[in-house]
Design an enzyme around this catalytic site. Structure first.
Site, PDB file in Angstrom:
ATOM      1  N   TRP B 173     -39.624  52.768  37.501  1.00  0.00           N
ATOM      2  CA  TRP B 173     -39.167  51.390  37.761  1.00  0.00           C
ATOM      3  C   TRP B 173     -40.343  50.457  37.976  1.00  0.00           C
ATOM      4  O   TRP B 173     -40.300  49.296  37.586  1.00  0.00           O
ATOM      5  CB  TRP B 173     -38.151  51.375  38.909  1.00  0.00           C
ATOM      6  CG  TRP B 173     -37.128  52.442  38.685  1.00  0.00           C
ATOM      7  CD1 TRP B 173     -36.773  53.460  39.515  1.00  0.00           C
ATOM      8  CD2 TRP B 173     -36.364  52.655  37.469  1.00  0.00           C
ATOM      9  NE1 TRP B 173     -35.855  54.284  38.906  1.00  0.00           N
ATOM     10  CE2 TRP B 173     -35.583  53.825  37.673  1.00  0.00           C
ATOM     11  CE3 TRP B 173     -36.267  51.995  36.247  1.00  0.00           C
ATOM     12  CZ2 TRP B 173     -34.718  54.324  36.681  1.00  0.00           C
ATOM     13  CZ3 TRP B 173     -35.418  52.496  35.256  1.00  0.00           C
ATOM     14  CH2 TRP B 173     -34.652  53.636  35.483  1.00  0.00           C
ATOM     15  N   ASP B 174     -41.426  50.968  38.562  1.00  0.00           N
ATOM     16  CA  ASP B 174     -42.661  50.185  38.619  1.00  0.00           C
ATOM     17  C   ASP B 174     -43.175  49.883  37.211  1.00  0.00           C
ATOM     18  O   ASP B 174     -43.561  48.747  36.904  1.00  0.00           O
ATOM     19  CB  ASP B 174     -43.767  50.983  39.334  1.00  0.00           C
ATOM     20  CG  ASP B 174     -43.681  50.911  40.849  1.00  0.00           C
ATOM     21  OD1 ASP B 174     -43.104  49.941  41.371  1.00  0.00           O
ATOM     22  OD2 ASP B 174     -44.201  51.830  41.507  1.00  0.00           O
ATOM     23  N   LEU B 175     -43.206  50.909  36.382  1.00  0.00           N
ATOM     24  CA  LEU B 175     -43.753  50.732  35.025  1.00  0.00           C
ATOM     25  C   LEU B 175     -42.902  49.747  34.224  1.00  0.00           C
ATOM     26  O   LEU B 175     -43.421  48.834  33.578  1.00  0.00           O
ATOM     27  CB  LEU B 175     -43.826  52.076  34.296  1.00  0.00           C
ATOM     28  CG  LEU B 175     -44.749  53.150  34.898  1.00  0.00           C
ATOM     29  CD1 LEU B 175     -44.587  54.475  34.145  1.00  0.00           C
ATOM     30  CD2 LEU B 175     -46.208  52.712  34.866  1.00  0.00           C
TER      31      LEU B 175
END
Lengths: 420, 420
Positions: B173-175
């Site tokens: 989800w960060d990426l």
């Protein structure tokens, strides 16, 4: 076209006036197209007659319509053309190079058709932007699951005592590849706006995963430090974070990234004094992230004792006023429980009427522009816009369309289709 | 600036002439900035004096320099300014609204400084593009691990008999949030080029995860079908795919997505006749994806018997000439084994000399433009370009810089720093 409901205004649609032809399947390239459609681009998904390989991909609705296909093609137009016929491929080539300032952009996950190659298309239209997804960087095929295997992470996933590799059901490399394609496409489009030049862009699924492994430090760590990181369950590497079970079978993920988070966490669980005594006895400063990580097991066991004797509701109540990062674990069933209450509460979600599926809650774009969300728009049926697109975009007449139908280049009208 | 080595030519750098101020930390917003830097943008990372919260994030090199920070800030310039002082915040505001056509763009993961808010900046420069990452959509904090917990997937990850949720070490989800930010930024920049208008853009980590769960069909499936998907180890949902162990302790992931893949797989393992007999006895057509999935356990056991009696090398040899999708599982140690042979073989990777770390193999951009890769460029040291940026971008004189140093708004020169 991309906003049949007319609910999105100009602010959330900065890509209005851009037209993209998408010849794709599965996750990555369709997500690229959908992401751009949600920002206002007119995205036309092209499929062979009967639909792409993913038109029946699970999960399915009771009717047999793919929820996966529908989920990844929201807000697009869809056309069906016989891509095994030269005439069909020419028609798609015409579509790509047409469209004036709006056109000249194609996304694909296949370069097997010479008529649709960058070379052919850019000879026809020099400013063509051609975006291609491949599995391997040599053009070979690969899927998210095989790329996961090739890139280290499944051997670090799961409980310490897991017997083998643990793949993730999140197709992270498909998702990131699709978004890289969109980033590259918009960068190339900017270059085209400023210089008039087209570009050819490629992204390989395996490169996206390898790039992430490098960017996050995994490759450099393995190369330079010669240490192999071990599986460590749900502990967060290098800081304090893990999951906890509650007395009533609940489960929470807790992360204390900063000194403030951890002091809050110890206070909320009544452990301030115990942790201070431990800190003094061990000669360790738990305000230091590295020390919280090194002593994660003892700190974890102290906290686990607290959570085990509280219900999930009690634990949530205690955490709510702190700065600790936490969330209960929710299943997909939890997310749609109570008539989808959690989805109803989210501004991201709206109920759509999906042809072939029915009404359900679906996400719009996670990009919020000037405070405005681009709401979800139902996906088309496979081939729903074939004649509309050929008429509007290529100016084909009714007799020309009839001839294409007759020659099998496009499907017959529904009432003439062979029911078999 | 973004290509100190001068190795990238114009083709892989379509964003040359764009300048971005990045006030960020951890993964998502730094990845946004780095992705745009790799496409040619001049990205200036701003940190408080001493560096951001992530400057010591693990993994670390032996010297103590963060491999994580270095990996996510490649090819940027870096400045250090006292953000707790109004003078420091004003300086950054000046940077953001300056730069003429190149400037006016900021990425941040914090909106706590009024001087750097969209309202203030767009009052100073009406065409400001302001890109903000938040954890929760209400602006609250969240991290990838807590968002994982909130979004269903960890309860579907891991072996059937896993006791609890299994988080993934891939911060998917960060990426994806970082790449969504980059997509949104470029869409807003296009709108600005065409209309002269700025925009304010927000992405919440939790929305990115929820959008993926919806786009992939998980939410609709749970809502409409009322069935909860069960954990199923490394089986791929809805098709035939799983991992296999070999006689010598090797492990492979195998996926047979199409009828052709599965026929190839059965032929390569000498099971064509056995599968045909089984197909007839069960009255089932294994050319159908759904049937291969329904009978995945019996097909899997037949295949497992073959893999168990072959070495990894023998299995790979048999698969190499087929169309089956497969990969051996590789650990990060495997990826850097034999003097990093696999990394050396990849055009994505180049050896860089990273200040504070040393020479190691690092990924460039996975976006290949006109056949050209944008190679990796080492990350700066924290604050390495403070005076260069203030001099070049704001035209500050030597006396003005000396005054800022004296007032503690920017750090002293290295030889004047307090060694404590």
């Amino acid at each position: 076209m991309t906003d049949p409901a007319g609910t999105a205004t100009r602010r959330s649609q900065p890509l209005r006036g851009m037209r993209i032809i998408e010849i794709s399947s599965y996750v990555a390239s369709p997500l690229c197209g959908m992401t751009l459609a949600q920002l206002g681009a007119d995205v036309i998904r092209v499929e062979p007659i009967g639909g792409g390989a993913d038109r029946t991909r699970w999960p399915l609705a009771e009717s047999g319509t793919s929820l996966y296909w529908s989920g990844l093609n929201k807000g697009k137009r869809a056309i069906e053309v016989d891509l095994s016929a030269e005439a069909g491929r020419h028609l798609i080539g015409d579509l790509i190079v047409g469209g004036g300032d709006r056109g000249g952009i194609v996304i694909s996950n296949s370069d097997r058709f010479p008529e649709l190659s960058f070379e052919t298309l850019s000879a026809r239209r020099p400013d063509t932007v051609h975006v291609l997804l491949t599995g391997r960087r040599d053009g070979g095929t690969a899927v998210d699951y095989t790329v996961q295997a090739a890139t280290g992470f499944p051997l670090l996933t799961g409980p310490e005592d897991a017997a083998g590799p643990v793949n993730s059901p999140v197709p992270a490399w498909d998702l990131t590849a699709g978004l890289y394609l969109a980033v590259g496409l918009l960068a190339a489009e900017r270059h085209r706006l400023l210089t008039g030049e087209g570009q050819r862009l490629r992204v390989a699924l395996e490169d996206v995963a390898l790039a992430a492994a490098g960017n996050l430090g995994y490759l450099a760590e393995a190369q330079l430090n010669g240490t192999s990181r071990e599986r460590d369950g749900n502990h967060v590497y290098g800081t304090f974070g893990r999951d906890f079970a509650t007395a009533d079978g609940g489960r929470l993920m807790i992360v204390a990234l900063t000194a403030r988070h951890s002091r809050d966490l110890f206070a909320a669980t009544g452990l301030t004094g115990v942790v201070a005594a431990l800190s003094e006895a061990l000669g360790v400063d738990f305000d230091q992230e590295a020390e919280r990580y090194r002593h994660r097991r003892v700190l974890g066991e102290l906290l686990a004792g607290w959570f085990e004797t509280r219900t999930l509701a009690e634990a949530e109540e205690a955490l709510r006023t702190t700065r600790v990062l936490w969330s209960p674990y929710l299943s997909f069933a939890d997310l749609v429980a109570d008539d989808a209450r959690l989805l109803r509460d989210s501004p991201l979600m709206e109920e759509i009427a999906q042809p072939g599926v029915g009404r359900h809650w679906a996400p719009g774009s996670p990009l919020v522009l000037d405070g405005e969300l681009s709401p979800p728009v139902a996906a088309p049926l496979v081939g729903q816009h074939t004649e509309e697109v050929l008429r509007e975009e290529l100016g084909l007449s009714a007799p020309a369309l009839a001839k294409l139908r007759e020659n099998g280049v496009i499907p017959p009208h529904d009432d003439e289709r062979d029911p078999g």
